[in-house]
Design a protein around this motif. Structure first.
Motif, PDB file in Angstrom:
ATOM      1  N   ARG A   4       0.708  -1.166  -0.087  1.00 50.27           N
ATOM      2  CA  ARG A   4       0.018  -0.177   0.012  1.00 50.27           C
ATOM      3  C   ARG A   4       0.965   1.317  -0.031  1.00 50.27           C
ATOM      4  O   ARG A   4       0.553   2.183  -0.931  1.00 50.27           O
ATOM      5  N   PHE A  25       1.272  -1.547  13.937  1.00 46.69           N
ATOM      6  CA  PHE A  25       0.767  -0.557  12.727  1.00 46.69           C
ATOM      7  C   PHE A  25      -0.198  -1.439  11.920  1.00 46.69           C
ATOM      8  O   PHE A  25      -1.193  -1.005  11.536  1.00 46.69           O
ATOM      9  N   VAL A  60      -3.568   0.221  12.554  1.00 45.14           N
ATOM     10  CA  VAL A  60      -3.927   1.277  11.727  1.00 45.14           C
ATOM     11  C   VAL A  60      -3.950   0.702  10.261  1.00 45.14           C
ATOM     12  O   VAL A  60      -5.093   0.636   9.661  1.00 45.14           O
ATOM     13  N   CYS A  61      -3.207   0.152   9.749  1.00 43.65           N
ATOM     14  CA  CYS A  61      -3.204  -0.489   8.167  1.00 43.65           C
ATOM     15  C   CYS A  61      -3.744  -1.573   8.022  1.00 43.65           C
ATOM     16  O   CYS A  61      -3.067  -2.576   7.751  1.00 43.65           O
ATOM     17  N   PRO A 108      -8.659   0.374   6.577  1.00 40.70           N
ATOM     18  CA  PRO A 108      -7.514   0.925   7.210  1.00 40.70           C
ATOM     19  C   PRO A 108      -7.987   2.350   7.438  1.00 40.70           C
ATOM     20  O   PRO A 108      -8.587   2.810   6.934  1.00 40.70           O
ATOM     21  N   LEU A 109      -7.397   2.637   8.765  1.00 36.30           N
ATOM     22  CA  LEU A 109      -7.607   4.068   9.236  1.00 36.30           C
ATOM     23  C   LEU A 109      -7.023   5.026   8.634  1.00 36.30           C
ATOM     24  O   LEU A 109      -5.942   5.760   9.283  1.00 36.30           O
ATOM     25  N   CYS A 110      -7.222   5.313   7.252  1.00 39.15           N
ATOM     26  CA  CYS A 110      -6.015   5.966   6.699  1.00 39.15           C
ATOM     27  C   CYS A 110      -6.061   7.550   7.299  1.00 39.15           C
ATOM     28  O   CYS A 110      -5.379   8.377   7.244  1.00 39.15           O
ATOM     29  N   CYS A 142      -3.973   8.197   9.776  1.00 38.41           N
ATOM     30  CA  CYS A 142      -2.592   7.418   9.686  1.00 38.41           C
ATOM     31  C   CYS A 142      -1.274   8.417   9.494  1.00 38.41           C
ATOM     32  O   CYS A 142      -1.685   9.438   8.702  1.00 38.41           O
ATOM     33  N   LEU A 172       1.260   7.991   8.097  1.00 37.04           N
ATOM     34  CA  LEU A 172       1.744   7.906   6.743  1.00 37.04           C
ATOM     35  C   LEU A 172       1.231   8.258   5.550  1.00 37.04           C
ATOM     36  O   LEU A 172       1.516   8.296   4.208  1.00 37.04           O
ATOM     37  N   GLU A 173       0.037   8.695   5.838  1.00 33.52           N
ATOM     38  CA  GLU A 173      -1.310   9.151   4.743  1.00 33.52           C
ATOM     39  C   GLU A 173      -0.455  10.080   3.725  1.00 33.52           C
ATOM     40  O   GLU A 173      -0.734   9.705   2.531  1.00 33.52           O
ATOM     41  N   CYS A 201       1.485   7.879   1.202  1.00 31.52           N
ATOM     42  CA  CYS A 201       1.106   6.610   1.002  1.00 31.52           C
ATOM     43  C   CYS A 201       0.490   6.464  -0.510  1.00 31.52           C
ATOM     44  O   CYS A 201      -0.338   7.291  -0.738  1.00 31.52           O
ATOM     45  N   LYS A 236      -1.562   4.072  -1.820  1.00 34.09           N
ATOM     46  CA  LYS A 236      -2.735   3.699  -2.114  1.00 34.09           C
ATOM     47  C   LYS A 236      -3.680   5.207  -1.737  1.00 34.09           C
ATOM     48  O   LYS A 236      -4.849   5.173  -2.287  1.00 34.09           O
ATOM     49  N   PHE A 237      -3.177   5.595  -0.644  1.00 35.19           N
ATOM     50  CA  PHE A 237      -4.015   6.773  -0.050  1.00 35.19           C
ATOM     51  C   PHE A 237      -4.150   7.881  -1.279  1.00 35.19           C
ATOM     52  O   PHE A 237      -5.245   8.513  -1.603  1.00 35.19           O
TER      53      PHE A 237
HETATM   54  S1  SF4 Z   1      -2.730   5.787   4.377  1.00 33.26           S
HETATM   55 FE1  SF4 Z   1      -1.674   4.023   3.416  1.00 33.26          FE
HETATM   56  S2  SF4 Z   1      -0.421   3.288   5.200  1.00 33.26           S
HETATM   57 FE2  SF4 Z   1      -1.793   4.659   6.257  1.00 33.26          FE
HETATM   58  S3  SF4 Z   1      -3.472   3.260   6.860  1.00 33.26           S
HETATM   59 FE3  SF4 Z   1      -3.952   3.834   4.823  1.00 33.26          FE
HETATM   60  S4  SF4 Z   1      -3.389   2.393   3.416  1.00 33.26           S
HETATM   61 FE4  SF4 Z   1      -2.337   1.977   5.441  1.00 33.26          FE
END
Ligand code: SF4
Length: 275
Positions: A144, A178, A182-183, A188-190, A193, A195-196, A199, A201-202
């Motif tokens: 992701r 994590f 979270v992920c 997932p709790l984007c 997050c 890392l959002e 990321c 995927k986000f």
């Molecule tokens: S933002 Fe990315 S790393 Fe973070 S929870 Fe969502 S998919 Fe996972």
């Protein structure tokens, strides 16, 4: 800062307040690590912890377990399921009673039940080797965040760099926590997050929702209301031109806004925000 470094730093920062506390987490004893890894396969961690405590109390080392019987091991294992794991653990204890972990290092795969993941866990948690433990949760996070199709290959190529100046156990535990908190695999709790913003995927998800929003009724409604807040008695044709909205789209939206009491239509043409 490169993305791998950013990923590592953010994750370690997050883990400071989010580490799950388990009794085996600070040990470097390979026997303890082996036991928990075997018990935790296909078992939820809180439940695995209860069994781990029971086993480690009775068998603090492989020699003690090797003197036991299969029957006794299976009795203690009862309730965990997948009994073959217990049998493999017992067989491993017999090997380890003759040959210690240090003597078989790094070829832990010679022990029954030790696959690539458990081997990496032993290398990282007991021997502080620069390896990333690649279980499904970890692979999911890498897929992701870095947007890679083959996370295993990506990890192998980058793990030395990612683990530079950090204990691999600390990083691997942070990844596991994590992935569990979270992920997660589902939902997932984007939005919470750390890392959002980087990321893949986000970022992709945001692009798709923005594209879906563009030209949607919701976007047009928002534009109309915004325009009417600062302009009075606006003709519908002005809205068409100024906001560059097709006539066929705008009329039903205005009608709906009027039905909802958001705008007034006067003389079939002029509209304003209703008072
Ligand atoms: S933002 Fe990315 S790393 Fe973070 S929870 Fe969502 S998919 Fe996972």
């Amino acid at each position: 800062m490169n993305r791998e470094k950013e990923f590592k730093n953010q994750l370690l920062k997050w883990s400071k307040d989010n580490t799950r506390k388990y009794s085996w987490r600070n040990t470097k004893d390979p026997w303890k690590i082996y036991l928990i890894e075997i018990i935790a396969q296909q078992t939820q961690l809180d439940r695995a912890d209860q069994y781990y405590k029971k086993f480690i109390k009775k068998f603090p080392n492989p020699i003690d377990m090797s003197k036991s019987t299969k029957r006794e091991i299976l009795e203690m294992w009862s309730g965990l399921g997948y009994n073959s794991r217990a049998v493999r653990m017992f067989e491993s204890s017999k090997i380890l009673a003759k040959r210690s972990f240090d003597t078989i290092y790094p070829h832990f795969e010679i022990l029954p039940g030790v696959g690539p993941y458990t081997k990496d866990a032993l290398l990282s948690f007991a021997y502080d080797e620069k390896v990333i433990t690649k279980d499904t949760n970890v692979l999911r996070i890498f897929t992701r965040f870095f947007g890679v199709e083959n996370p295993e290959k990506f990890i192998l190529k980058n793990e030395k760099n990612i683990l530079k100046n950090v204990h691999s156990r600390k990083f691997n535990q942070a990844l596991m926590d994590f992935g569990a908190k979270v992920c997660t695999s589902q939902k997932p709790l984007c939005n919470e997050c750390v890392l959002e913003s980087n990321c893949q995927k986000f970022i992709q998800y945001k692009k798709q929702t923005q594209q879906a929003f563009k030209g949607s009724d919701r976007e047009i409604r928002g534009k109309i209301i915004k325009y009417l807040i600062s302009n009075e008695n606006v003709e519908i044709s002005t809205l068409n031109k100024t906001l560059e909205i097709e006539g066929s789209k705008i009329k039903p939206i205005i009608k709906k806004l009027a039905n909802e009491g958001m705008v007034n239509i006067k003389n079939k043409k002029l509209i304003e925000i209703s008072s």
